[in-house]
Design a protein around this motif. Structure first.
Motif, PDB file in Angstrom:
ATOM      1  N   SER A 172       0.731  -1.118  -0.099  1.00 28.93           N
ATOM      2  CA  SER A 172       0.310   0.046   0.004  1.00 28.93           C
ATOM      3  C   SER A 172       0.908   1.237  -0.030  1.00 28.93           C
ATOM      4  CB  SER A 172      -0.967   0.026   1.366  1.00 28.93           C
ATOM      5  OG  SER A 172      -1.522   1.075   1.262  1.00 28.93           O
ATOM      6  N   ASP A 173       2.088   1.326   0.855  1.00 28.92           N
ATOM      7  CA  ASP A 173       2.843   2.556   0.946  1.00 28.92           C
ATOM      8  C   ASP A 173       3.529   2.586  -0.378  1.00 28.92           C
ATOM      9  OD1 ASP A 173       1.895   3.668   3.279  1.00 28.92           O
ATOM     10  OD2 ASP A 173       3.684   3.248   4.562  1.00 28.92           O
TER      11      ASP A 173
ATOM     12  N   GLN B 104       7.994   3.075   1.491  1.00 24.17           N
ATOM     13  CA  GLN B 104       8.269   2.817  -0.143  1.00 24.17           C
ATOM     14  C   GLN B 104       9.658   2.842  -0.345  1.00 24.17           C
ATOM     15  OE1 GLN B 104       7.990   5.727   1.425  1.00 24.17           O
ATOM     16  NE2 GLN B 104       7.977   7.522   0.180  1.00 24.17           N
TER      17      GLN B 104
ATOM     18  N   VAL C 299       2.532   1.661  -3.440  1.00 22.88           N
ATOM     19  CA  VAL C 299       1.610   2.109  -4.564  1.00 22.88           C
ATOM     20  C   VAL C 299       1.217   3.528  -4.232  1.00 22.88           C
ATOM     21  CG1 VAL C 299      -0.807   1.799  -5.573  1.00 22.88           C
ATOM     22  CG2 VAL C 299       0.920  -0.195  -4.960  1.00 22.88           C
ATOM     23  N   ARG C 300       0.930   4.084  -3.214  1.00 18.15           N
ATOM     24  CA  ARG C 300       0.614   5.352  -3.095  1.00 18.15           C
ATOM     25  C   ARG C 300       1.720   6.267  -2.690  1.00 18.15           C
ATOM     26  NH1 ARG C 300      -3.286   5.204   1.964  1.00 18.15           N
ATOM     27  NH2 ARG C 300      -1.670   3.881   2.725  1.00 18.15           N
ATOM     28  N   ASP C 301       2.940   5.627  -2.623  1.00 16.09           N
ATOM     29  CA  ASP C 301       4.316   6.561  -2.483  1.00 16.09           C
ATOM     30  C   ASP C 301       4.183   7.567  -1.155  1.00 16.09           C
ATOM     31  OD1 ASP C 301       6.981   7.389  -3.291  1.00 16.09           O
ATOM     32  OD2 ASP C 301       6.220   9.126  -4.327  1.00 16.09           O
ATOM     33  N   GLU C 302       3.778   6.787  -0.120  1.00 14.15           N
ATOM     34  CA  GLU C 302       3.723   7.268   1.089  1.00 14.15           C
ATOM     35  C   GLU C 302       4.527   6.533   2.039  1.00 14.15           C
ATOM     36  OE1 GLU C 302      -0.228   7.627   2.273  1.00 14.15           O
ATOM     37  OE2 GLU C 302      -0.833   9.144   0.804  1.00 14.15           O
TER      38      GLU C 302
END
Length: 154
Positions: A22-23, A35, A25-28
């Motif tokens: 999730s991190d 990431q 993909v969301r670049d967070e």
């Protein structure tokens, strides 16, 4: 291993993998997931810029405050990034003067406490330095460009 334990461990592993994906993909970045920004991009620019503080002595001589002992509890990897955030937001301009004055005051206190042997400062200046990337790093002490940003005096 019992089915309950296997199920619990599978759930924990799925949560860790899912959080990391999730991190990514969301670049967070949310601890403990990441990431991995240091490894998630390729540097393509032929230049590198960095904010650097310079002390100014009473005689007008400048020297870089490039040792952590001058800026403790800050360090050379985090302080320039924090200052960059302040300089990039025009609404925070008054805070830059306040931040630089705080660093100058801290420098003087550290000197009084005997934590460094740097000279007394007449001013503190912030510059944006730019280097042309050199594979041998032969120009590390000689930036190609120096842009003055701000100055504070005691």
């Amino acid at each position: 291993m019992t089915p309950l334990r296997r199920g619990f461990l599978s759930l924990v592993c799925a949560g860790l993998i899912g959080g990391s994906v999730s991190d990514i993909v969301r670049d967070e970045e949310h601890w403990p997931f990441s990431q991995y920004p240091m490894f998630s991009g390729v540097w393509r620019s032929p230049t590198f810029t960095w904010l650097r503080l310079f002390g100014v002595t009473a005689s007008g001589e400048e020297f870089p405050l490039d040792a952590n002992r001058y800026i403790v509890p800050f360090d050379q990897s985090r302080l320039p990034k924090a200052l960059r955030q302040v300089t990039q937001d025009p609404t925070r301009a008054p805070r830059l003067h306040e931040a630089l004055y705080g660093i100058l005051s801290r420098y003087e206190k550290l000197a009084r406490d005997g934590r460094h042997d740097g000279p007394a400062l007449a001013a503190l200046r912030l510059y944006d330095l730019e280097w042309r990337i050199d594979a041998e790093a032969g120009n590390v002490d000689r930036p190609d460009r120096r842009r003055f940003i701000a100055e504070v005096r005691p």
